[in-house]
Design a protein around this motif. Structure first.
Motif, PDB file in Angstrom:
ATOM      1  N   SER A 169       0.740  -1.012   0.039  1.00  0.00           N
ATOM      2  CA  SER A 169      -0.071   0.012   0.026  1.00  0.00           C
ATOM      3  C   SER A 169       0.794   1.285   0.069  1.00  0.00           C
ATOM      4  N   ARG A 170       0.383   2.546  -0.419  1.00  0.00           N
ATOM      5  CA  ARG A 170       1.092   3.644  -0.313  1.00  0.00           C
ATOM      6  C   ARG A 170       1.596   3.989   1.189  1.00  0.00           C
ATOM      7  N   SER A 171       1.064   3.393   2.140  1.00  0.00           N
ATOM      8  CA  SER A 171       1.508   3.744   3.584  1.00  0.00           C
ATOM      9  C   SER A 171       2.563   2.898   3.886  1.00  0.00           C
ATOM     10  N   GLY A 172       2.983   1.560   3.024  1.00  0.00           N
ATOM     11  CA  GLY A 172       4.174   0.805   3.179  1.00  0.00           C
ATOM     12  C   GLY A 172       3.692  -0.375   3.960  1.00  0.00           C
ATOM     13  N   SER A 173       2.342  -0.576   4.186  1.00  0.00           N
ATOM     14  CA  SER A 173       2.072  -1.919   4.518  1.00  0.00           C
ATOM     15  C   SER A 173       1.583  -3.099   3.644  1.00  0.00           C
ATOM     16  N   GLU A 174       1.515  -4.159   3.958  1.00  0.00           N
ATOM     17  CA  GLU A 174       1.259  -5.147   3.114  1.00  0.00           C
ATOM     18  C   GLU A 174      -0.260  -5.231   3.060  1.00  0.00           C
ATOM     19  N   CYS A 175      -0.867  -5.299   1.691  1.00  0.00           N
ATOM     20  CA  CYS A 175      -2.292  -5.220   1.664  1.00  0.00           C
ATOM     21  C   CYS A 175      -3.039  -6.514   1.602  1.00  0.00           C
ATOM     22  N   VAL A 176      -4.142  -6.520   2.280  1.00  0.00           N
ATOM     23  CA  VAL A 176      -4.979  -7.940   2.407  1.00  0.00           C
ATOM     24  C   VAL A 176      -6.076  -7.845   1.499  1.00  0.00           C
ATOM     25  N   ALA A 177      -6.766  -9.208   1.762  1.00  0.00           N
ATOM     26  CA  ALA A 177      -8.049  -9.173   1.053  1.00  0.00           C
ATOM     27  C   ALA A 177      -9.127  -8.935   2.023  1.00  0.00           C
ATOM     28  N   ALA A 178      -9.958  -8.029   1.871  1.00  0.00           N
ATOM     29  CA  ALA A 178     -11.021  -7.673   2.978  1.00  0.00           C
ATOM     30  C   ALA A 178     -12.213  -8.002   2.356  1.00  0.00           C
ATOM     31  N   LEU A 179     -13.188  -8.507   3.323  1.00  0.00           N
ATOM     32  CA  LEU A 179     -14.638  -8.675   2.962  1.00  0.00           C
ATOM     33  C   LEU A 179     -15.307  -7.484   3.319  1.00  0.00           C
ATOM     34  N   CYS A 180     -15.885  -6.858   2.361  1.00  0.00           N
ATOM     35  CA  CYS A 180     -16.498  -5.502   2.649  1.00  0.00           C
ATOM     36  C   CYS A 180     -18.062  -5.677   2.137  1.00  0.00           C
ATOM     37  N   ASP A 181     -18.894  -4.936   2.636  1.00  0.00           N
ATOM     38  CA  ASP A 181     -20.050  -4.892   2.663  1.00  0.00           C
ATOM     39  C   ASP A 181     -20.471  -3.792   1.030  1.00  0.00           C
ATOM     40  N   GLN A 182     -20.091  -4.556  -0.072  1.00  0.00           N
ATOM     41  CA  GLN A 182     -20.396  -3.921  -1.405  1.00  0.00           C
ATOM     42  C   GLN A 182     -21.118  -4.580  -2.390  1.00  0.00           C
TER      43      GLN A 182
END
Length: 777
Positions: free
Chosen positions: A191-204
């Motif tokens: 991510s732009r913050s330097g953290s590793e991205c995750v796959a998130a379950l979102c209400d979408q």
């Protein structure tokens, strides 16, 4: 150590993408040295997996409040040998066993073992059975390895394909609580913050690209599209087959609100599928006020553009919206603009977008116009990435150049010329700095030559055209046609080659060949055509030279030049002549250096005799003291014929087919019907006699004689020399009449290295003068 999880249900989270094979599971794999965590779920159960997988699960509704609560940290060796239960396998008890090849950046770090399905599982179990020291190291008893072969107990509907079975079985075991859905990014994403991205379950909201009727329409659209390259079509077909549900909403950022759920924005790739339809009416709606600060010529405010208004403009047979305060005549004008410009004739984009944006683009149009195929896109031209000096661009390695730096160094037109010539197709284009320098030098050389011709305009030759004038006139027309075809196919590398570099070479060849100097009309026709051919790529240079020619308007207003007739017999003759002269020059150099071997410096040749006959062509160089025979086996067609005879299918069609020497070596270009006809009409005796002055000047001689090799007149040459002369093409023997050649509906032969492609349509059978039968189609 295990006190933290005592009394709880503990699950080893073995991940698989093929759940339908789990009925054959015999054991479970863990990596002994890998770090695992025991995490608490929102139901109070304990899941064992890698920390990375646990973090992904915490964002997928498995833990409470997106929190990763770790009860215990352990290594794989702490679990190996544990007795396990799984409701999906035939065996009541299976065991956790060691496997050293499990990756720590994919999946959960735990794998089910199905040896009947996976050869890696079979090999690992075989090693454990035979390697006692390995079993001892990890505490694996022999009885843990008895379940070697799995037993399939999967009940599925007969006739279903594996994808359907997989989906049905997945839904079944998830609904019974025997498995959970786990997702993770396909690869490491920062991510732009330097953290590793995750796959998130979102209400979408999701778009179901896998819906059968929608996919079928999109496949029909794809089948009719021009994709230019087979590998691009293969990529699109795979993308359409693989695409399923796609999240189409988000909660922040820029974008349009979902009409039925204003809490969410439409995700950008889902919102840019038919945006080009707006381009057709944008000038009327916005004019030059691109920020929306003022209405455009149509005088329509944004709030007036209701869904019903857009339906009327973009869809057929929709009624004028009731209560609309926009005059129908205004909407009709918008509708006419849309109908005039649509569909999209071609869209150009990167090959990396095939699997997402460009596939959504096809789906979007078939959804918007499901019953109006006239609005479906017609073509997509995908391109590769850009390399610099055959390497990927990288700031860390210094292989990097900004656009400003490149323009400062090579100029805008020099950059455009090099980029256009960097590569066609979907392969990565290669920007080579040396080629950029060469291209820039070529542009400046052309400019200086134009200035020179303008100064010497009154001194240029006028009057009737010579043989070389006529050849050059045909070369101009032929180049015009070739380059136009390349531009129409978006083959800019080919257009740069034929429309500039090869064109400049043909000019040089004309200047060299014409002993009386260039013709005034041809010089300035060449300059004008050259400017127009490169104007799409080098507009600044083209505009400047256009002005030097005294043209009253910009070159941007000029139409593509009309191409006159192409005399293929002349072109064939000229190419044959230059090929022969090139060979003659090599023989002359051999003659001049022959004394290096014999310690005797030969006298420079003063005369030459060109022998023309069947089956080859030879040249004899004569000195003041006598003659030295230099045999020249002019068998240009042999390479082509040898490769053709490797293909059995060609034996039946034309067993004695050989292509003319000059065209078979002419940069792998296709041999057309016109080339065949020209070869059959080539008069070598006349050609060499009329070009004797050119040959004399090129070879540095004082005299030249052209004779037939089968002449019985006594000469100082050997019979072998005369017997080895041949005309430029076997077609001169095999096809003697023009009407026979005209029976060819299509004949194309291309020579590219050792690859030969030939298309022949047979319509008649004709016997030729040598008694051999050829099939004309």
């Amino acid at each position: 150590m295990f006190r933290a999880v005592s009394g709880r249900a503990v699950y080893l989270m073995a991940a698989t993408e093929t759940p339908e094979t789990l009925s054959g599971q015999t054991n479970c794999w863990l990596r002994p040295d890998m770090e695992y965590v025991a995490m608490e779920t929102k139901t109070g159960d304990v899941y064992v997996c890698t920390r990375r997988a646990g973090r992904n699960m915490s964002y997928q509704g498995i833990t409470a409040g997106h929190q990763l609560v770790i009860l215990l940290e352990l290594r794989g060796r702490d679990i190996i040998g544990a007795a396990l239960e799984t409701p999906l396998t035939f065996f009541k008890t299976i065991y956790a066993l060691p496997l050293m090849t499990i990756p720590d950046d994919k999946g959960t770090g735990i794998l089910p073992s199905v040896p009947a399905e996976n050869p890696v599982d079979r090999a690992a179990l075989a090693e454990l059975k035979t390697n006692r020291s390995l079993r001892t190291e990890y505490g694996v008893a022999e009885e843990m390895l008895l379940n070697y072969d799995g037993v399939a107990t999967l009940n599925c509907v007969a006739g279903q394909n594996i994808v359907e079975v997989r989906k049905a079985f997945q839904n079944q075991i998830v609904s019974k609580g025997e498995a959970v859905i786990y997702m993770e990014p396909e690869k490491f994403v920062m991510s732009r913050s330097g953290s590793e991205c995750v796959a998130a379950l979102c209400d979408q909201w999701y778009l179901d690209y896998g819906a059968s009727d929608w996919r079928a329409k999109s496949q029909r659209c794809l089948a009719k599209m021009n994709l230019f390259f087979d590998e691009v079509r293969d990529s699109f077909e795979k993308s359409l087959n693989d695409l399923g549900e796609h999240a189409c909403s988000r909660t922040d950022g820029l974008g349009s609100r979902i009409p039925w759920d204003r809490r969410y924005l439409i995700e950008n790739m889902s919102d840019s599928n038919i945006n080009m339809a707006y381009y057709t009416v944008c000038p009327l709606l916005q004019g030059h006020a691109w920020d929306g600060s003022a209405p455009g010529p149509a005088n329509i405010r944004p709030e007036q553009l209701t869904p019903e208004v857009w339906d009327y403009v973009l869809l057929k047979d929709k009624p004028y919206p009731s209560g609309c305060d926009i005059p129908q005549s205004t909407l009709d004008k918008l509708k006419r603009e849309f109908e005039y410009w649509y569909p999209v004739d071609d869209r150009m984009s990167g090959k990396d977008l095939i699997s997402n944006n460009l596939t959504y683009y096809i789906y979007g149009h078939t959804a918007m116009w499901p019953d109006d195929q006239s609005k479906w896109p017609k073509a997509i031209r995908a391109n590769g990435h850009l390399l610099i000096n055959s390497k990927k661009m990288s700031k860390s390695t210094g292989n990097f150049c900004t656009l400003k730096e490149a323009i400062d160094r090579f100029s805008a037109d020099g950059m455009r010329l090099t980029l256009a010539g960097a590569g066609d197709g979907v392969e990565d284009a290669n920007f080579v700095e040396e080629e950029a320098e060469h291209g820039l030098l070529s542009l400046h050389s052309f400019l200086e030559w134009v200035r020179e011709m303008l100064r010497a305009r009154s001194c240029l030759r006028k009057g009737n055209y010579s043989f070389h004038d006529k050849v050059f006139a045909s070369e101009i027309n032929n180049t015009n046609r070739e380059t136009r075809r390349h531009y129409q196919k978006y083959l800019y590398k080919a257009a740069v080659r034929t429309g500039f570099f090869d064109f400049q070479s043909k000019l040089s060849q004309y200047r060299e060949a014409e002993p009386r100097g260039m013709h005034h009309d041809l010089v300035f026709r060449f300059i004008e055509i050259q400017v127009l051919l490169i104007s799409p790529i080098c507009p600044h240079m083209a505009e400047y030279i256009w002005g030097l020619l005294g043209k009253p308007t910009s070159v941007m207003w000029a139409a593509w030049p009309e191409a006159g007739e192409v005399d293929h017999i002349l072109l064939q003759s000229s190419r044959h002549l230059h090929n022969c002269v090139r060979e003659f020059k090599l023989k002359r150099e051999t003659f001049s250096t022959a004394g290096d071997r014999h310690q005797v410096k030969p006298e420079s040749p003063t005369h030459a005799t060109v022998w023309v006959a069947s089956p080859s062509l030879s040249i004899e160089l004569t000195t003041g003291q006598g003659q030295l025979e230099l045999q020249k086996g002019f068998h240009h067609e042999e390479t082509l014929a040898r490769e053709m005879f490797k293909q059995a299918a060609l034996h039946r069609v034309i067993p004695d087919l050989a292509v003319s020497a000059q065209t078979s070596k002419d940069n792998g270009k296709a041999v057309t019907v016109q080339d065949v006809e020209a070869a059959s009409q080539l008069d070598e005796m006349r050609l060499f006699r009329n070009s004797s002055e050119f040959i004399i000047n090129t070879l540095g001689l004082t005299g030249l004689e052209v004779r037939r090799a089968d002449n019985t007149e006594p000469v100082l040459t050997s019979d072998l020399l005369a017997a080895q002369a041949s005309p430029s093409s076997r077609f001169a023997q095999s096809i003697t009449l023009k009407q026979q050649v005209s029976r060819f509906e299509q004949l194309e032969i291309s020579l590219d290295s050792e690859k030969i492609v030939m298309y022949i349509n047979i319509v008649d059978t004709t016997r030729v003068s040598d008694g051999k039968c050829i099939m004309l189609r």
